[in-house]
Design an enzyme around this catalytic site. Sequence first.
Site, PDB file in Angstrom:
ATOM      1  N   LYS A 108      -8.662  -7.486   5.985  1.00 49.72           N
ATOM      2  CA  LYS A 108      -7.288  -6.991   5.863  1.00 49.72           C
ATOM      3  C   LYS A 108      -6.535  -7.537   7.072  1.00 49.72           C
ATOM      4  O   LYS A 108      -6.764  -7.104   8.208  1.00 49.72           O
ATOM      5  CB  LYS A 108      -7.249  -5.466   5.843  1.00 49.72           C
ATOM      6  CG  LYS A 108      -5.836  -4.907   5.842  1.00 49.72           C
ATOM      7  CD  LYS A 108      -5.801  -3.398   5.985  1.00 49.72           C
ATOM      8  CE  LYS A 108      -4.388  -2.929   6.277  1.00 49.72           C
ATOM      9  NZ  LYS A 108      -4.298  -1.477   6.495  1.00 49.72           N
ATOM     10  N   GLY A 169       1.849   5.216   8.681  1.00 50.26           N
ATOM     11  CA  GLY A 169       1.741   6.570   9.215  1.00 50.26           C
ATOM     12  C   GLY A 169       2.939   7.456   8.988  1.00 50.26           C
ATOM     13  O   GLY A 169       2.943   8.614   9.419  1.00 50.26           O
ATOM     14  N   GLY A 197       2.312   3.899   4.382  1.00 49.96           N
ATOM     15  CA  GLY A 197       3.523   4.678   4.162  1.00 49.96           C
ATOM     16  C   GLY A 197       3.450   5.675   3.027  1.00 49.96           C
ATOM     17  O   GLY A 197       4.398   6.416   2.784  1.00 49.96           O
ATOM     18  N   THR A 219      -3.676   7.942   6.604  1.00 46.96           N
ATOM     19  CA  THR A 219      -3.129   9.123   7.268  1.00 46.96           C
ATOM     20  C   THR A 219      -2.909  10.283   6.308  1.00 46.96           C
ATOM     21  O   THR A 219      -3.185  11.439   6.664  1.00 46.96           O
ATOM     22  CB  THR A 219      -1.793   8.764   7.957  1.00 46.96           C
ATOM     23  OG1 THR A 219      -1.966   7.578   8.733  1.00 46.96           O
ATOM     24  CG2 THR A 219      -1.328   9.892   8.868  1.00 46.96           C
TER      25      THR A 219
END
Lengths: 270, 96
Positions: A108, A169, A197, A219
């Site tokens: 990634k 986040g 997001g 998150t």
Amino acid sequence: MADSTAQDALVIGGETIPGRLWLGTSMYPSPDIMGQSLQAAGPGFVTVSVRRQTARQVEDNGHWQLIDQWLKKSGSLLLPNTAGCHSASEAILMANMARQLFTTDWIKLEVIGDDYSLQPNAFELLSAAETLVQQGFKVLPYCTEDLVLCQKLLDVGCKAVMPWAAPIGTGRGLQNPHGLRMLRERLPDAVIVIDAGIGKPSQAMQAMEMGFDAVLMNTAVAKALDPVAMAGAFRNAVTGGRQAWQAGTMVEREQASASTPTLGMPFWHQ
Amino acid sequence: MSDSFNYWINGEIRSSQSPLTLVDVLVSEGYLDENPVGDEQAAGESQTQATGRFQAQATGRFIVALNQSIVAAADWAASVVKPDSKIDVVGAITGG
């Protein structure tokens, strides 16, 4: 791990990815809760990273040992990242470190251009992607929803592109649904994964309903009051969104349209 | 006049008065067991055997870069740490 059926397999770079929900491993309250969350999510990819470590940290690396055990028994794939890199050269070195440490060609690719928004540096990202593809990596770049950038990343050989929904986040969901929808429409054959997001299962479902191939998050699960339950909720949302995309959603209308037939209505135009 | 020189490991400065290889540094920092098999066996250990042992200790646990170039375990014993060398030892962490 049954979210990517044979009829609807997600194939990237010739490899079948065993799930359309991809999950990060950071910020969980404990290794045990992280492990239970992985179990509940059934992720196709599990993301990790590399950092400097003392000998003691290498020895007592409970999180990694748990992830390693999970990977061996689950069939999930490992996706190392280059988080924290700010230049192509940094990202290339970190990717090579990750390949040697984790013995995988998947990467990634993250190259940050702005520390406030964590927005990718498109120029360094493209440069790094081109080099890493040449080095035999299967590159999955974290990028914005910029159509031209995504096309260029695919042109240099990236196996997929991973535009953000919102800054990492933030949990704000799809901030530019018009741009994302256009990206999906203009690159119909590309594998596009929404990365970063996403804050709620409904937002993951929205992305999947729009036809994106997978969703990567961390998150929203790790910081939930109950990460294990939230992991399951995201799994259901991603599955439901995918089914909705395949089923074909109705066309929106401006005006109301009665669903119950008016024909035969008593007293109608009496 | 002292022959001591400085080098860096994971951003922390170290000093040495004698020439070092990467193996020397990794052993002194605790990443490698110098002699996990006992004195008698270690005394008869060949360079190839030692390299294999170090490789086994590192595989899947950490990797090493010297001045931002990854160094394979097989080359640690021959890699000289020069003044102001920068060594990075990295391992797996969680990530998003």
